[in-house]
Design an enzyme around this catalytic site. Structure first.
Site, PDB file in Angstrom:
ATOM      1  N   LEU A 124      34.850  37.837  40.110  1.00 56.14           N
ATOM      2  CA  LEU A 124      35.269  36.537  40.634  1.00 56.14           C
ATOM      3  C   LEU A 124      36.680  36.252  40.134  1.00 56.14           C
ATOM      4  O   LEU A 124      36.961  36.412  38.943  1.00 56.14           O
ATOM      5  CB  LEU A 124      34.334  35.422  40.148  1.00 56.14           C
ATOM      6  CG  LEU A 124      32.996  35.256  40.869  1.00 56.14           C
ATOM      7  CD1 LEU A 124      32.071  34.378  40.039  1.00 56.14           C
ATOM      8  CD2 LEU A 124      33.210  34.647  42.246  1.00 56.14           C
ATOM      9  N   SER A 125      37.554  35.839  41.023  1.00 60.38           N
ATOM     10  CA  SER A 125      38.889  35.421  40.604  1.00 60.38           C
ATOM     11  C   SER A 125      38.811  34.070  39.904  1.00 60.38           C
ATOM     12  O   SER A 125      37.815  33.353  39.995  1.00 60.38           O
ATOM     13  CB  SER A 125      39.818  35.323  41.809  1.00 60.38           C
ATOM     14  OG  SER A 125      40.085  36.600  42.351  1.00 60.38           O
ATOM     15  N   ALA A 126      39.877  33.712  39.210  1.00 63.94           N
ATOM     16  CA  ALA A 126      39.933  32.426  38.522  1.00 63.94           C
ATOM     17  C   ALA A 126      39.895  31.287  39.540  1.00 63.94           C
ATOM     18  O   ALA A 126      40.411  31.409  40.657  1.00 63.94           O
ATOM     19  CB  ALA A 126      41.203  32.336  37.682  1.00 63.94           C
TER      20      ALA A 126
END
Length: 281
Positions: A63-65
């Site tokens: 998951l990206s930030a």
């Protein structure tokens, strides 16, 4: 990448922080972020980190930030009824938020390199549809996920209104990505260490805007099959909508309607339609 805003105690507090820092700037994007709890896309043992503004990776799951997803959602300028292609669709978190905005007449496709992550995304989607209160509050454009290398999409694939790539795009693949767009469409991708927004303003005309500096893992180059031929990614398509009987404009190439092919879909009904025993086909 991340750490631009303070951690939240829960999903709503995280969104409050993203708004205060001007990463979330529009009501549609805010509503989508509040409707889907980021922690639901984490493995149970890592959920205490879900509301930090940090990327998360475990095995192939990533998951990206939150600040990155916020910038992506804002840059895509999503509207109901558009078609969306997510390259490197991962857990399905972003695709599900997008689906809340696209509504029942949109198109929502995801291509993921790793089959285990595709299955993870389908499981998370299943749980969202069966259990989330948000599902009953929105007209949802359900994502359709396939496994494959996003650099090997079949050449007869339809073009899309909006495209996002969640991996670093090498300069030699820039034209390939741009050609997935309809005229008037928007492409958001990491290009040369910058999150970049490209708008197709004509058949051979583009506008480019650099959004912010980012660091993404690069796209994985395709592997040839034993026959030496590419393993083409096929995205399902159909020329007319199953409920209205009307063709949806999709630019050159066919319009894509994944829900017509999914077992359990009831045209015209906005109801939960998956049972505990249901498995995706």
């Amino acid at each position: 990448m991340g750490g631009a805003v303070s951690a939240g105690e829960d999903n709503d507090e995280l969104i409050d922080n993203l708004k205060e820092a001007q990463y979330i700037r529009t009501d549609l994007v805010e509503q989508a972020f509040r409707a889907i709890d980021r922690a639901d896309y984490y493995l149970e043992e890592f959920k205490e980190n879900a509301y930090k503004d940090l990327a998360w990776k475990h095995g192939n799951i990533h998951l990206s930030a939150p600040c990155i997803y916020s910038e992506v959602m804002e840059a895509l300028d999503l509207q109901p009824g558009l078609s969306f292609l997510n390259l490197g669709s991962g857990t399905g978190y972003l695709s599900s938020m997008v689906g809340l905005i696209l509504g029942p007449f949109g198109v929502n496709h995801g291509v993921e390199l790793h089959s285990d992550v595709t299955e993870y995304a389908k499981q998370k989607l299943d749980v969202f549809i069966r259990t989330s209160d948000s599902f009953d509050k929105f007209d949802f454009c359900e994502p359709s996920f396939v496994t494959g290398n996003c650099l090997e999409i079949a050449p007869d694939c339809c073009q899309y209104d909006r495209v996002y790539c969640g991996a670093g795009v090498q300069k030699e693949h820039e034209e390939y990505m741009k050609n997935l767009l309809k005229v008037g469409g928007i492409l958001v991708m990491p290009l040369e260490e910058k999150l970049t927004k490209i708008t197709r303003i004509g058949p051979s005309a583009w506008e480019t805007k650099k959004i912010l500096a980012v660091s993404f893992a690069p796209l994985v180059q395709p592997c040839r099959s034993e026959s030496g031929q590419p393993k083409l990614v096929q995205l399902r398509s159909a020329p007319v909508h199953s409920t209205t009987g009307r063709a949806q404009p999709a630019g050159p190439g066919p319009a894509c309607y994944p829900w017509q092919h999914q077992e359990g879909y009831a045209p015209g009904s906005h109801q939960r339609r998956w049972t505990e025993e249901h498995t995706y086909v």
